[in-house]
Design a protein around this motif. Structure first.
Motif, PDB file in Angstrom:
ATOM      1  N   TYR A   1       0.826  -1.217   0.000  1.00 12.75           N
ATOM      2  CA  TYR A   1       0.000   0.000   0.000  1.00 12.75           C
ATOM      3  C   TYR A   1       0.860   1.266   0.000  1.00 12.75           C
ATOM      4  N   ALA A   2       1.831   1.317   0.904  1.00  6.59           N
ATOM      5  CA  ALA A   2       2.613   2.539   1.078  1.00  6.59           C
ATOM      6  C   ALA A   2       3.623   2.754  -0.042  1.00  6.59           C
ATOM      7  N   ALA A   3       4.082   1.678  -0.673  1.00  2.55           N
ATOM      8  CA  ALA A   3       5.090   1.809  -1.727  1.00  2.55           C
ATOM      9  C   ALA A   3       4.474   1.598  -3.110  1.00  2.55           C
ATOM     10  N   ALA A   4       4.042   0.365  -3.394  1.00  4.77           N
ATOM     11  CA  ALA A   4       3.569   0.039  -4.744  1.00  4.77           C
ATOM     12  C   ALA A   4       2.313   0.815  -5.130  1.00  4.77           C
ATOM     13  N   TYR A   5       1.277   0.742  -4.310  1.00  5.13           N
ATOM     14  CA  TYR A   5       0.008   1.408  -4.651  1.00  5.13           C
ATOM     15  C   TYR A   5       0.174   2.925  -4.729  1.00  5.13           C
ATOM     16  N   THR A   6       0.821   3.504  -3.737  1.00  3.48           N
ATOM     17  CA  THR A   6       0.984   4.959  -3.707  1.00  3.48           C
ATOM     18  C   THR A   6       1.794   5.447  -4.899  1.00  3.48           C
ATOM     19  N   TRP A   7       2.840   4.722  -5.261  1.00  2.00           N
ATOM     20  CA  TRP A   7       3.659   5.107  -6.411  1.00  2.00           C
ATOM     21  C   TRP A   7       2.882   4.976  -7.718  1.00  2.00           C
ATOM     22  N   LEU A   8       2.112   3.897  -7.844  1.00  2.00           N
ATOM     23  CA  LEU A   8       1.377   3.652  -9.086  1.00  2.00           C
ATOM     24  C   LEU A   8       0.263   4.666  -9.331  1.00  2.00           C
ATOM     25  N   LYS A   9      -0.254   5.294  -8.282  1.00  2.00           N
ATOM     26  CA  LYS A   9      -1.363   6.234  -8.455  1.00  2.00           C
ATOM     27  C   LYS A   9      -1.022   7.374  -9.407  1.00  2.00           C
ATOM     28  N   ARG A  10       0.233   7.739  -9.511  1.00  2.00           N
ATOM     29  CA  ARG A  10       0.648   8.819 -10.399  1.00  2.00           C
ATOM     30  C   ARG A  10       1.310   8.304 -11.677  1.00  2.00           C
ATOM     31  N   LYS A  11       1.325   6.969 -11.835  1.00 12.12           N
ATOM     32  CA  LYS A  11       2.009   6.385 -12.988  1.00 12.12           C
ATOM     33  C   LYS A  11       1.091   5.599 -13.913  1.00 12.12           C
ATOM     34  N   SER A  12       0.145   4.855 -13.346  1.00 10.31           N
ATOM     35  CA  SER A  12      -0.632   3.920 -14.158  1.00 10.31           C
ATOM     36  C   SER A  12      -1.989   3.638 -13.528  1.00 10.31           C
ATOM     37  N   VAL A  13      -2.975   3.347 -14.380  1.00  8.72           N
ATOM     38  CA  VAL A  13      -4.305   2.988 -13.884  1.00  8.72           C
ATOM     39  C   VAL A  13      -4.292   1.641 -13.176  1.00  8.72           C
ATOM     40  N   SER A  14      -3.188   0.893 -13.309  1.00 11.55           N
ATOM     41  CA  SER A  14      -3.090  -0.396 -12.630  1.00 11.55           C
ATOM     42  C   SER A  14      -3.039  -0.241 -11.116  1.00 11.55           C
ATOM     43  N   ASN A  15      -2.956   1.003 -10.624  1.00 13.73           N
ATOM     44  CA  ASN A  15      -2.963   1.225  -9.176  1.00 13.73           C
ATOM     45  C   ASN A  15      -4.229   0.665  -8.527  1.00 13.73           C
ATOM     46  N   THR A  16      -5.348   0.711  -9.252  1.00 15.05           N
ATOM     47  CA  THR A  16      -6.606   0.201  -8.695  1.00 15.05           C
ATOM     48  C   THR A  16      -6.521  -1.309  -8.473  1.00 15.05           C
ATOM     49  N   TRP A  17      -5.893  -2.013  -9.395  1.00 18.74           N
ATOM     50  CA  TRP A  17      -5.740  -3.468  -9.248  1.00 18.74           C
ATOM     51  C   TRP A  17      -4.811  -3.790  -8.080  1.00 18.74           C
ATOM     52  N   MET A  18      -3.759  -2.983  -7.920  1.00 14.78           N
ATOM     53  CA  MET A  18      -2.864  -3.172  -6.785  1.00 14.78           C
ATOM     54  C   MET A  18      -3.604  -2.899  -5.472  1.00 14.78           C
ATOM     55  N   GLY A  19      -4.421  -1.858  -5.460  1.00 13.22           N
ATOM     56  CA  GLY A  19      -5.210  -1.546  -4.269  1.00 13.22           C
ATOM     57  C   GLY A  19      -6.184  -2.651  -3.923  1.00 13.22           C
ATOM     58  N   ALA A  20      -6.709  -3.326  -4.947  1.00 10.95           N
ATOM     59  CA  ALA A  20      -7.639  -4.429  -4.708  1.00 10.95           C
ATOM     60  C   ALA A  20      -6.925  -5.617  -4.068  1.00 10.95           C
ATOM     61  N   VAL A  21      -5.671  -5.847  -4.453  1.00 13.76           N
ATOM     62  CA  VAL A  21      -4.883  -6.904  -3.826  1.00 13.76           C
ATOM     63  C   VAL A  21      -4.680  -6.596  -2.348  1.00 13.76           C
ATOM     64  N   VAL A  22      -4.353  -5.337  -2.056  1.00 14.72           N
ATOM     65  CA  VAL A  22      -4.161  -4.912  -0.667  1.00 14.72           C
ATOM     66  C   VAL A  22      -5.440  -5.146   0.139  1.00 14.72           C
ATOM     67  N   GLY A  23      -6.573  -4.817  -0.438  1.00 11.64           N
ATOM     68  CA  GLY A  23      -7.842  -5.000   0.264  1.00 11.64           C
ATOM     69  C   GLY A  23      -8.256  -6.444   0.421  1.00 11.64           C
ATOM     70  N   GLY A  24      -7.731  -7.329  -0.433  1.00 12.32           N
ATOM     71  CA  GLY A  24      -8.105  -8.730  -0.355  1.00 12.32           C
ATOM     72  C   GLY A  24      -7.302  -9.529   0.657  1.00 12.32           C
ATOM     73  N   ILE A  25      -6.202  -8.960   1.139  1.00 15.16           N
ATOM     74  CA  ILE A  25      -5.319  -9.695   2.050  1.00 15.16           C
ATOM     75  C   ILE A  25      -5.840  -9.786   3.487  1.00 15.16           C
ATOM     76  N   PRO A  26      -6.459  -8.743   4.090  1.00 16.67           N
ATOM     77  CA  PRO A  26      -6.889  -8.840   5.491  1.00 16.67           C
ATOM     78  C   PRO A  26      -7.742 -10.053   5.851  1.00 16.67           C
ATOM     79  N   PRO A  27      -8.744 -10.466   5.042  1.00 16.25           N
ATOM     80  CA  PRO A  27      -9.477 -11.678   5.443  1.00 16.25           C
ATOM     81  C   PRO A  27      -8.606 -12.936   5.419  1.00 16.25           C
TER      82      PRO A  27
END
Length: 314
Positions: A97-123
Motif C-alpha cells: 500500500y505505502a510503496a507500490a500502490y501509492t507510487w502507481l497512483k501517479r504512474k498507471s491505472v493499474s494502481n486500482t488493481w494493486m489496491g484491490a490486492v491490498v484490500g483482499g489480504i486482510p481476510p
C-alpha cells in the motif's frame, strides 16, 4: 474479521482481539506512509484538504514516527499472538500500500488493481491467524465440496481447512473493491484529475464503469460456486446470494449504460451494504454450523447418533 469468523478452525478471544489490533496497526502505518507522500497532492483535492498533515496539525516528523512505531508493532503483535505467516502478510500489505500502490497512483491505472490486492489480504490474515493454510501441500490438499446430488461421498468436515477457503475470501474482497471504488471515483474524478492521478475514471469513465460491471458479474460465481465448493458455506448460499448479487448487477449495468453520476452513486450505495449482507449470509450458511440447534429450535442429536435416539427408554 471475516477470515476468523468463517474459519473452520477454533478461534479464541485473544486470537480475535490480537488479529484485530495487529491488522489495525498495520493499516494505520500504511495509511500514514501514504499520506506522508501525498501531502502536496492532497492539498489540491477538496476531499483530502482537511487531512492533518495538509493542515499542518501534525508535523511530517511526528507522522513518520507514528508510522514507524505502528509498522513495527502491528506485525509484532501478529507474530507473537497470531502466527508468523499472519505477521508476514501484515508487513507485506504495508509495503504494497505505502510503496507500490501509492507510487502507481501517479504512474498507471493499474494502481486500482494493486489496491484491490491490498484490500483482499486482510481476510486471509484472519484465516491464517486461526491456523489455516494458504498454499496447498500433501497435508493440506485442495478439496472440493460438491453438491450432495453429484456425489455419494459423506461430508468430511476436517477437509474444510483447505487453501481454497482462503482463496475464496481473497477473491470476494478483491472483486468487491472494483464496483465499490470505481463508482466512488466516478463522482470525484474531478479531484483526481486536478491532483494529476492516473485513474481510470479520469482517463476513460466508460471503461471504468465496464470494469466495475465485470467484477459485479464475477462476484456471482465467486459466491455461488467458489464458496460452496471450498466448503466454507453450504450450497444453499449459492441460491440466497443471488438476490443481493442481482440487485447490485442491475445497478452496475445501469451505470455502465448511462455512465451518469446518479447511476454511479446508486452503485456505490449498493456496494456499501453488499459486503455486510454477504458476510451475514455466509455465517447463516456456514458449513457445519447448525443454527437451529444453536438457538434451541432443534434438539441435540445424542452422541450415539440418530439410531441411539430411536432406542426406547425403559
Amino acid at each position: 474479521m471475516s477470515g476468523v469468523a468463517l474459519s473452520p478452525l477454533p478461534a479464541t478471544v485473544p486470537i480475535l482481539l490480537s488479529t484485530a489490533v495487529g491488522t489495525a496497526l498495520c493499516s494505520a502505518s500504511a495509511n500514514t506512509l501514504n499520506q506522508l507522500q501525498e501531502i502536496p497532492y492532497d492539498a489540491q483535492m477538496a476531499r483530502t484538504r482537511q487531512r492533518p498533515l495538509v493542515r499542518r496539525a501534525i508535523s511530517p516528523l511526528h507522522a513518520a514516527g507514528f508510522a514507524a512505531v505502528t509498522g513495527v508493532a502491528g506485525p509484532a503483535v501478529l507474530w507473537f499472538m497470531a502466527s508468523p505467516i499472519t505477521a508476514c502478510l501484515g508487513a507485506a500489505n504495508i509495503v504494497l500500500y505505502a510503496a507500490a500502490y501509492t507510487w502507481l497512483k501517479r504512474k498507471s491505472v493499474s494502481n486500482t488493481w494493486m489496491g484491490a490486492v491490498v484490500g483482499g489480504i486482510p481476510p486471509v490474515m484472519g484465516w491464517t491467524a486461526c491456523g489455516g493454510q494458504i498454499l496447498p501441500s500433501a497435508d493440506y490438499p485442495i478439496h472440493l465440496f460438491l453438491p450432495s446430488f453429484l456425489t455419494e461421498t459423506p461430508l468430511d468436515m476436517s477437509m474444510i481447512d483447505n487453501p481454497l477457503g482462503a482463496f475464496a475470501l481473497f477473491m470476494l474482497l478483491y472483486s468487491w473493491q472494483f464496483p465499490h471504488f470505481n463508482s466512488l471515483s466516478h463522482f470525484i474524478r474531478g479531484s483526481y484529475a486536478q491532483a494529476g492521478y492516473k485513474m481510470l475514471c479520469v482517463l476513460n469513465p466508460q471503461h471504468n464503469a465496464l470494469v466495475a460491471l465485470r467484477h459485479s458479474l464475477l462476484l456471482v460465481p465467486i459466491c455461488s460456486i467458489l464458496f460452496p465448493l471450498s466448503g466454507l458455506t453450504t450450497w444453499a448460499f449459492a441460491i440466497t446470494s443471488l438476490v443481493p448479487n442481482a440487485i447490485c448487477i442491475r445497478g452496475s449495468w445501469a451505470w455502465w449504460r448511462r455512465c451518469g453520476e446518479k447511476e454511479a452513486r446508486v452503485s456505490f450505495q449498493n456496494y456499501l451494504w453488499y459486503l455486510p449482507v454477504m458476510l451475514a449470509l455466509m455465517m447463516v450458511h456456514k458449513q457445519g454450523l447448525e443454527w437451529r440447534r444453536w438457538v434451541g429450535i432443534q434438539d441435540e442429536v445424542p452422541s450415539g447418533g440418530a439410531e441411539a435416539a430411536d432406542i426406547p427408554k425403559p
